[in-house]
Design a protein around this motif. Structure first.
Motif, PDB file in Angstrom:
ATOM      1  N   ARG A 184      54.415  37.444  15.245  1.00  0.00           N
ATOM      2  CA  ARG A 184      55.814  37.782  15.021  1.00  0.00           C
ATOM      3  C   ARG A 184      55.987  39.236  15.446  1.00  0.00           C
ATOM      4  NH1 ARG A 184      54.629  34.813  10.254  1.00  0.00           N
ATOM      5  NH2 ARG A 184      55.928  32.946  10.004  1.00  0.00           N
ATOM      6  N   ALA A 185      57.142  39.563  16.067  1.00  0.00           N
ATOM      7  CA  ALA A 185      57.338  40.957  16.500  1.00  0.00           C
ATOM      8  C   ALA A 185      58.785  41.168  16.912  1.00  0.00           C
ATOM      9  CB  ALA A 185      56.415  41.278  17.670  1.00  0.00           C
ATOM     10  N   GLY A 186      59.328  42.296  16.515  1.00  0.00           N
ATOM     11  CA  GLY A 186      60.701  42.619  16.924  1.00  0.00           C
ATOM     12  C   GLY A 186      61.043  44.026  16.487  1.00  0.00           C
ATOM     13  N   THR A 218      61.377  38.553  17.101  1.00  0.00           N
ATOM     14  CA  THR A 218      61.850  38.407  15.728  1.00  0.00           C
ATOM     15  C   THR A 218      63.156  39.178  15.582  1.00  0.00           C
ATOM     16  OG1 THR A 218      59.554  38.237  14.972  1.00  0.00           O
ATOM     17  CG2 THR A 218      61.227  38.798  13.321  1.00  0.00           C
ATOM     18  N   ASN A 243      64.888  45.797  11.172  1.00  0.00           N
ATOM     19  CA  ASN A 243      63.590  45.108  10.992  1.00  0.00           C
ATOM     20  C   ASN A 243      63.376  44.000  12.018  1.00  0.00           C
ATOM     21  OD1 ASN A 243      65.453  43.296  10.113  1.00  0.00           O
ATOM     22  ND2 ASN A 243      64.443  42.830   8.179  1.00  0.00           N
ATOM     23  N   GLY A 244      64.052  44.151  13.154  1.00  0.00           N
ATOM     24  CA  GLY A 244      63.863  43.156  14.216  1.00  0.00           C
ATOM     25  C   GLY A 244      64.720  43.522  15.415  1.00  0.00           C
ATOM     26  N   TYR A 280      66.618  31.212   2.849  1.00  0.00           N
ATOM     27  CA  TYR A 280      67.137  32.490   3.368  1.00  0.00           C
ATOM     28  C   TYR A 280      68.500  32.877   2.807  1.00  0.00           C
ATOM     29  CZ  TYR A 280      63.459  32.906   6.878  1.00  0.00           C
ATOM     30  OH  TYR A 280      62.230  33.060   7.490  1.00  0.00           O
ATOM     31  N   PHE A 311      61.183  25.525  10.603  1.00  0.00           N
ATOM     32  CA  PHE A 311      60.471  26.564   9.839  1.00  0.00           C
ATOM     33  C   PHE A 311      59.809  25.941   8.612  1.00  0.00           C
ATOM     34  CE2 PHE A 311      59.149  30.531   8.427  1.00  0.00           C
ATOM     35  CZ  PHE A 311      59.562  30.790   7.120  1.00  0.00           C
ATOM     36  N   MET A 360      52.008  32.489   3.821  1.00  0.00           N
ATOM     37  CA  MET A 360      53.327  33.136   3.790  1.00  0.00           C
ATOM     38  C   MET A 360      53.638  33.768   2.429  1.00  0.00           C
ATOM     39  SD  MET A 360      54.606  32.763   6.773  1.00  0.00           S
ATOM     40  CE  MET A 360      56.377  32.829   6.713  1.00  0.00           C
ATOM     41  N   LYS A 418      49.467  35.937  11.044  1.00  0.00           N
ATOM     42  CA  LYS A 418      49.860  37.021  10.144  1.00  0.00           C
ATOM     43  C   LYS A 418      49.029  38.265  10.473  1.00  0.00           C
ATOM     44  CE  LYS A 418      53.239  36.057   7.495  1.00  0.00           C
ATOM     45  NZ  LYS A 418      53.317  35.708   6.060  1.00  0.00           N
ATOM     46  N   GLU A 455      50.448  42.827   6.336  1.00  0.00           N
ATOM     47  CA  GLU A 455      51.494  41.975   5.767  1.00  0.00           C
ATOM     48  C   GLU A 455      52.043  42.543   4.458  1.00  0.00           C
ATOM     49  OE1 GLU A 455      53.214  39.647   6.835  1.00  0.00           O
ATOM     50  OE2 GLU A 455      54.164  39.063   4.965  1.00  0.00           O
ATOM     51  N   ILE A 493      56.408  45.952   8.234  1.00  0.00           N
ATOM     52  CA  ILE A 493      56.352  45.591   9.663  1.00  0.00           C
ATOM     53  C   ILE A 493      55.038  46.137  10.239  1.00  0.00           C
ATOM     54  CG2 ILE A 493      57.495  45.875  11.910  1.00  0.00           C
ATOM     55  CD1 ILE A 493      59.274  44.386  10.000  1.00  0.00           C
ATOM     56  N   PRO A 494      54.223  45.298  10.843  1.00  0.00           N
ATOM     57  CA  PRO A 494      52.900  45.755  11.297  1.00  0.00           C
ATOM     58  C   PRO A 494      52.968  46.638  12.535  1.00  0.00           C
ATOM     59  CG  PRO A 494      53.292  43.516  12.029  1.00  0.00           C
ATOM     60  CD  PRO A 494      54.476  43.898  11.170  1.00  0.00           C
TER      61      PRO A 494
HETATM   62  C1  FWK Z   1      58.917  35.112   8.054  1.00  0.00           C
HETATM   63  C2  FWK Z   1      58.472  36.359   7.327  1.00  0.00           C
HETATM   64  C3  FWK Z   1      57.350  37.039   8.066  1.00  0.00           C
HETATM   65  O1  FWK Z   1      57.818  37.663   9.251  1.00  0.00           O
HETATM   66  C4  FWK Z   1      57.194  38.926   9.373  1.00  0.00           C
HETATM   67  N1  FWK Z   1      58.124  39.785  10.096  1.00  0.00           N
HETATM   68  C5  FWK Z   1      59.440  39.924   9.841  1.00  0.00           C
HETATM   69  N2  FWK Z   1      59.985  40.801  10.709  1.00  0.00           N
HETATM   70  C6  FWK Z   1      58.983  41.198  11.538  1.00  0.00           C
HETATM   71  C7  FWK Z   1      58.908  42.077  12.650  1.00  0.00           C
HETATM   72  N3  FWK Z   1      59.998  42.729  13.084  1.00  0.00           N
HETATM   73  N4  FWK Z   1      57.709  42.260  13.264  1.00  0.00           N
HETATM   74  C8  FWK Z   1      56.603  41.579  12.821  1.00  0.00           C
HETATM   75  N5  FWK Z   1      56.610  40.729  11.786  1.00  0.00           N
HETATM   76  C9  FWK Z   1      57.789  40.549  11.152  1.00  0.00           C
HETATM   77  C10 FWK Z   1      56.969  39.409   7.966  1.00  0.00           C
HETATM   78  O2  FWK Z   1      55.881  40.251   7.943  1.00  0.00           O
HETATM   79  C11 FWK Z   1      56.672  38.107   7.263  1.00  0.00           C
HETATM   80  O3  FWK Z   1      55.300  37.864   7.366  1.00  0.00           O
END
Ligand code: FWK
Length: 483
Positions: free
Chosen positions: A66-68, A94, A123-124, A181, A216, A294, A326, A330, A334-335
């Motif tokens: 996941r990344a954004g 993301t 956050n994305g 959500y 999802f 999760m 993941k 986590e 945000i990683p």
């Molecule tokens: C479904 C929720 C998951 O998406 C991850 N997440 C949400 N936004 C980002 C993001 N912008 N970059 C990386 N991981 C993300 C968050 O860490 C969580 O594990």
């Protein structure tokens, strides 16, 4: 138009489309015919459906992070890094939380502030605000398919813009991107909005462009019993197939007991295909997606890696088509791109060291499959009958009466009576069945499993066990043992 699980009338779609494309200024960039020719100009390697089919045939498991981030240039560098240093087979984009709530004005402010401050203040990635042309720069800067990952009950405009931009996979659904959500979005509305998305994907398919849709599966990500996640995934696959979707991935979130998780993905794969065929959808390609755990993660990175590596094992056992990876950060947010890429390499290492081994007792997996399958059939057949043969109607009615229910969901449209808890081996069982339509054989199976734990822990079966389980993994255990 009455809400039911029937393919939309094209004029109904076109009429709604005018309103959707006018809901933000970037909507006017979308031109369907131009988008079809752009998408057809992309190489097959940028199609998620192509990459998923190939992996499925070769029994390989794909990795996707996941990344954004909000600044376009930064987002492109991030994806290129995850492709090159992480070895991602499919990349994400993301989407930020404002966009997920259609709050494009605040998203615009977030972009401007991020540019001014030189750091990510969303956050994305706010794809709607960037529009088609800017989003195409993302697609043209990487070599693998890119999927839109978000949590949007009304994703109509997001889909229009990102599909036209060349994202060839789109996650979500009228149940799975509402119940976990949103608090106040009715299922009638979210299912209608997602019929629009699926109809649009079906329209692309009719024009020779196959977009992959993904449900999802993890839902709230907190002790979700496999049969609930699987039933909802199959329902969303049926909704999508009816609107003309030809490539669908059903998801499931790692719970932690390896045998139960492997069994869940096996049942998910088998019953999705069975139910689609039994309702006459023979040309939808189904793949499975395992999400690494999760729920709450340990802060300590070494222990977080243990959760991630454990989560990779069920994918090996079930030959899941894709893992959503993941990261060891986590628990903190945000990683970093380094942590994200490292988690991909960790997962690849576990996959490649285990995929040549046959190390699990298949009888134990089959025992789990038997009970999960019975529960899923009970739920789906009940939804079908309360819907008088229509799964959309059945879903709305089943949630209203708790025949379908998701634990710990914020939505006021789910009863929230069902309550899960782990058994003595960490498998997720039912502490309270709520109104789920299970017979005595199923109920006594779960009760027996919980009695084993109570005996071992020398305490009564109680809600305290649920609380202990919710925090167990972040504290280093699978089962929340008494202090
Ligand atoms: C479904 C929720 C998951 O998406 C991850 N997440 C949400 N936004 C980002 C993001 N912008 N970059 C990386 N991981 C993300 C968050 O860490 C969580 O594990």
């Amino acid at each position: 138009m009455v809400l039911k699980n029937k393919k939309w009338d094209h004029n109904y779609f076109l009429k709604m489309r005018e309103e959707v494309l006018n809901s933000w200024e970037t909507g006017k960039e979308v031109n369907f015919e131009e988008a079809v020719s752009y998408l057809k100009s992309l190489p097959k390697e940028k199609y998620a459906d192509y990459v998923l089919k190939k992996a499925d045939e070769e029994k390989r498991t794909l990795l996707q992070p996941r990344a954004g981030v909000p600044i376009l240039r930064e987002h492109i560098l991030l994806l290129q890094y995850l492709q090159k240093e992480g070895g991602a087979d499919i990349l994400p984009t993301t989407i930020d939380s404002y966009t997920r709530q259609n709050r494009y004005r605040e998203a615009q402010i977030g972009i401007e502030e991020s540019l001014r401050e030189g750091k990510s203040l969303l956050n994305g990635f706010p794809a709607v605000n960037y529009g088609v042309k800017a989003c195409r720069e993302i697609i043209e800067s990487v070599d693998v398919p890119v999927e839109i990952r978000h949590g949007t009950p009304d994703a109509r405009l997001l889909a229009e813009i990102t599909l036209a931009a060349g994202f060839t996979s789109f996650e979500g659904g009228g149940i799975t991107y509402n119940i976990p959500y949103a608090k106040d979005v009715s299922l009638e509305n979210s299912i209608l909005y997602w019929q629009y998305v699926d109809y649009l994907v079906g329209l692309y398919a009719e024009n020779g462009v196959i977009i992959n849709r993904e449900s999802f599966g993890p839902l709230t990500g907190t002790l979700v019993p496999p049969s609930i996640s699987i039933s909802i995934g199959i329902i969303e696959a049926l909704f999508a197939a009816e609107q003309g979707v030809k490539s669908f991935s059903v998801g499931y979130g790692q719970c932690g007991n390896v045998i139960q998780d492997a069994a869940a993905i096996n049942v998910l794969d088998r019953l999705t295909k069975e139910y689609l065929a039994s309702f006459g959808y023979y040309d939808v390609h189904i793949t499975t997606v395992l999400h690494h755990f999760m729920g709450g993660f340990p802060e300590d990175e070494a222990r977080a890696y243990a959760v991630i590596s454990l989560g990779t094992i069920p994918a090996v056992l079930s030959k899941a088509t894709k893992i959503i990876v993941k990261t060891p950060q986590e628990a903190v947010g945000i990683p970093s791109k380094e942590a994200n890429a490292a988690a991909l390499r960790n997962t690849r290492q576990v996959l490649q060291m285990l995929d040549c081994q046959d190390f699990i007792d298949k009888n134990k997996v089959q025992e789990e499959e038997y009970i999960i399958e019975r529960e899923v059939r009970s739920i789906l057949n009940t939804v079908y009958s309360v819907g008088e043969g229509d799964f959309v109607l059945g879903t709305v009615r089943a949630f209203a009466s708790g025949l379908l229910d998701v634990p710990f969901a914020p939505s006021r449209f789910t009863l929230g009576r069902v309550m899960p808890v782990r058994d003595n081996e960490g498998a997720v069982r039912f502490f309270d069945f709520g109104n789920l339509p299970f017979d005595e054989e199923i109920k006594s199976f779960h009760r027996k499993k919980l009695e084993e734990r109570a005996k071992y822990e020398k305490r009564e079966i109680s809600f305290q066990m649920v609380l202990d389980d919710i925090y167990a993994i972040s504290k280093g255990r699978l089962v929340g043992r008494p202090r």
